[in-house]
Each structure stands twice: as structure tokens, then as C-alpha cells.
Design a protein around this motif. Structure first.
Motif, PDB file in Angstrom:
ATOM      1  N   ASP A   1      10.147  99.454  13.239  1.00 25.78           N
ATOM      2  CA  ASP A   1       9.302  98.276  13.044  1.00 25.78           C
ATOM      3  C   ASP A   1       8.241  98.618  12.012  1.00 25.78           C
ATOM      4  OD1 ASP A   1      10.463  96.611  15.072  1.00 25.78           O
ATOM      5  OD2 ASP A   1       9.406  97.792  16.573  1.00 25.78           O
ATOM      6  N   VAL A   2       8.072  97.748  11.025  1.00 20.27           N
ATOM      7  CA  VAL A   2       7.043  97.929  10.007  1.00 20.27           C
ATOM      8  C   VAL A   2       6.178  96.680  10.003  1.00 20.27           C
ATOM      9  CG1 VAL A   2       6.571  98.353   7.573  1.00 20.27           C
ATOM     10  CG2 VAL A   2       8.632  99.333   8.620  1.00 20.27           C
ATOM     11  N   TYR A   3       4.866  96.891  10.112  1.00 22.10           N
ATOM     12  CA  TYR A   3       3.904  95.796  10.172  1.00 22.10           C
ATOM     13  C   TYR A   3       3.160  95.712   8.850  1.00 22.10           C
ATOM     14  CZ  TYR A   3       5.005  96.089  15.102  1.00 22.10           C
ATOM     15  OH  TYR A   3       5.678  96.097  16.303  1.00 22.10           O
ATOM     16  N   LEU A   4       3.159  94.523   8.264  1.00 21.84           N
ATOM     17  CA  LEU A   4       2.520  94.305   6.970  1.00 21.84           C
ATOM     18  C   LEU A   4       1.368  93.320   7.118  1.00 21.84           C
ATOM     19  CD1 LEU A   4       5.901  94.276   6.557  1.00 21.84           C
ATOM     20  CD2 LEU A   4       5.139  94.473   4.224  1.00 21.84           C
TER      21      LEU A   4
ATOM     22  N   GLY B   1      -4.228  88.964  -1.228  1.00 17.05           N
ATOM     23  CA  GLY B   1      -3.115  89.515  -1.992  1.00 17.05           C
ATOM     24  C   GLY B   1      -1.874  89.702  -1.157  1.00 17.05           C
ATOM     25  N   ARG B   2      -0.944  90.429  -1.730  1.00 19.20           N
ATOM     26  CA  ARG B   2       0.376  90.627  -1.142  1.00 19.20           C
ATOM     27  C   ARG B   2       0.306  91.569   0.068  1.00 19.20           C
ATOM     28  NH1 ARG B   2       5.296  89.537  -3.568  1.00 19.20           N
ATOM     29  NH2 ARG B   2       7.009  90.710  -2.687  1.00 19.20           N
ATOM     30  N   PRO B   3       0.886  91.172   1.213  1.00 15.99           N
ATOM     31  CA  PRO B   3       0.872  92.045   2.389  1.00 15.99           C
ATOM     32  C   PRO B   3       1.587  93.373   2.118  1.00 15.99           C
ATOM     33  CG  PRO B   3       1.503  89.820   3.006  1.00 15.99           C
ATOM     34  CD  PRO B   3       1.509  89.879   1.505  1.00 15.99           C
ATOM     35  N   THR B   4       1.036  94.431   2.659  1.00 13.70           N
ATOM     36  CA  THR B   4       1.643  95.762   2.534  1.00 13.70           C
ATOM     37  C   THR B   4       1.734  96.412   3.909  1.00 13.70           C
ATOM     38  OG1 THR B   4      -0.509  96.770   2.094  1.00 13.70           O
ATOM     39  CG2 THR B   4       0.806  96.126   0.171  1.00 13.70           C
TER      40      THR B   4
END
Length: 78
Positions: free
Chosen positions: A38-41, A48-51
Motif C-alpha cells: 500500500d502506498v499513500y500519496l 501540487g501533485r500528490p506524492t
């Protein structure tokens, strides 16, 4: 992985099994025989752009698994 955007993660792992968006947050999930990743952004504070800011890895039965080993197992091979 931390700091990568969704497009970069898809290039590494292929299409996610789950792509859940809630307001400005996003959760991407990949799974394979070795593990579930699981990766949470979240967007930076200035917008700006979620990372990717957090990564979790586990086995199908919920037991913890080494994150680096899970990433290596799921990384898409060229």
C-alpha cells in the motif's frame, strides 16, 4: 518510493490493484504472491501533485513483511 508521484509508481509496478481517492489523498495498492503493498500519496503543503509519503507492506494474512523485499518482489520487470 517516498516522494514518487502516482505516474512514477505505475511505471515501476504496473497498474495498481486498487486506486482509492479521498479528497486530496490517494491510496494505491499492488499485490502478488509475496505480499501486498500500500502506498499513500498526499499533496505537498504548498499544494501540487500528490506524492508518496507512507508505504506499508504485509502478507495476505496480515503479517508484516519487509518493505524492501516486497517492493523488489512486486517491481515490474522490463
Amino acid at each position: 518510493m517516498i516522494g514518487a508521484d502516482g505516474d512514477a509508481l505505475v511505471r515501476q509496478f504496473g497498474a495498481p490493484r486498487l486506486d482509492i481517492k479521498e479528497e486530496d489523498a490517494r491510496k494505491l495498492q499492488w499485490s502478488g504472491t509475496a505480499c501486498i503493498l500500500d502506498v499513500y500519496l498526499y499533496p505537498p503543503q504548498a499544494g501540487g501533485r500528490p506524492t508518496a509519503t507512507y508505504v506499508d507492506a504485509r502478507r495476505g494474512d496480515g503479517r508484516e513483511v519487509d518493505r524492501a523485499a516486497c517492493v523488489a518482489a512486486l517491481r515490474q520487470r522490463p
